[in-house]
Motif scaffolding. Structure first.
Motif, short mmCIF file in Angstrom:
data_model
loop_
_atom_site.label_atom_id
_atom_site.label_comp_id
_atom_site.label_asym_id
_atom_site.label_seq_id
_atom_site.Cartn_x
_atom_site.Cartn_y
_atom_site.Cartn_z
N ILE A 25 72.52 63.14 -10.05
CA ILE A 25 71.58 62.97 -8.92
C ILE A 25 70.18 63.41 -9.33
CG2 ILE A 25 70.98 63.89 -6.64
CD1 ILE A 25 73.06 61.72 -6.54
N VAL A 64 67.08 60.73 -9.37
CA VAL A 64 65.95 60.95 -8.46
C VAL A 64 64.67 61.23 -9.25
CG1 VAL A 64 65.02 62.52 -6.71
CG2 VAL A 64 67.35 61.66 -6.50
N ALA A 124 61.46 58.80 -9.07
CA ALA A 124 60.23 59.39 -8.55
C ALA A 124 59.09 59.26 -9.55
CB ALA A 124 60.45 60.85 -8.18
N ASP A 131 56.75 58.00 -5.97
CA ASP A 131 57.20 58.43 -4.65
C ASP A 131 58.01 59.72 -4.78
OD1 ASP A 131 58.06 58.70 -2.06
OD2 ASP A 131 59.11 56.78 -1.97
N ARG A 181 59.11 61.80 -2.30
CA ARG A 181 59.82 62.26 -1.10
C ARG A 181 61.22 62.76 -1.39
NH1 ARG A 181 59.01 57.28 2.74
NH2 ARG A 181 59.13 56.29 0.72
N TYR A 182 61.96 62.07 -2.22
CA TYR A 182 63.34 62.46 -2.49
C TYR A 182 63.42 63.68 -3.40
CZ TYR A 182 64.51 58.17 -0.15
OH TYR A 182 64.62 57.18 0.79
N ALA A 189 63.77 66.64 -1.26
CA ALA A 189 65.11 66.81 -0.71
C ALA A 189 66.03 67.47 -1.73
CB ALA A 189 65.67 65.45 -0.29
N ILE A 190 65.94 67.07 -2.99
CA ILE A 190 66.79 67.67 -4.02
C ILE A 190 66.43 69.14 -4.23
CG2 ILE A 190 67.42 67.59 -6.48
CD1 ILE A 190 68.61 65.33 -4.76
N LEU A 237 73.63 65.76 6.57
CA LEU A 237 73.35 66.22 5.22
C LEU A 237 74.34 67.29 4.78
CD1 LEU A 237 71.48 65.96 2.82
CD2 LEU A 237 70.00 67.67 3.85
#
Length: 108
Positions: free
Chosen positions: A45, A49, A53, A58, A60-61, A64-65, A78
């Motif tokens: 993951i 990501v 990115a 981008d 944004r994710y 989250a990670i 989540l």
């Protein structure tokens, strides 16, 4: 079975992949890098990501990670996701994968 017992590189690779999907580190004798599913999921993951990115710009994710790795929990959806639990359980693999993914995304 030791690495010396595996006759080919392919058989060693197959063994590594099988062990990386193990439910716990106690399942096999090998204990180390990607020795069970949470480590391989978190690293995968992070790499995915990070590469996405870096390639798209981008971020944004990425947030989250990083939030998952440091223990943030945002709602029942989540918190019930198995992959999110793997990232929370092995945050150093997720963050290391994120850094590697950023490098790969910048190069590609």
């Amino acid at each position: 079975m030791s690495e010396r017992d595996d006759p080919t590189v392919l058989s060693r690779l197959v063994r590594l992949v099988r062990e990386a999907g193990a439910p716990s580190e106690d399942t096999y004798d090998r204990d180390g890098f990607l020795s069970y599913h949470a480590e391989s999921h978190a690293a995968g993951i992070g790499i995915g990501v990070g590469a996405a990115a870096s390639a798209t710009g981008d971020l944004r994710y990425v947030g989250a990670i990083v939030a998952l790795a440091f223990g943030a929990n945002r709602g029942p959806t989540l918190s019930s996701a198995k992959i999110a639990e793997d990232v929370r359980q092995e945050p150093h693999y997720a963050l290391g994968g994120l850094a590697l993914g950023f490098l790969l995304g910048a190069v590609v």
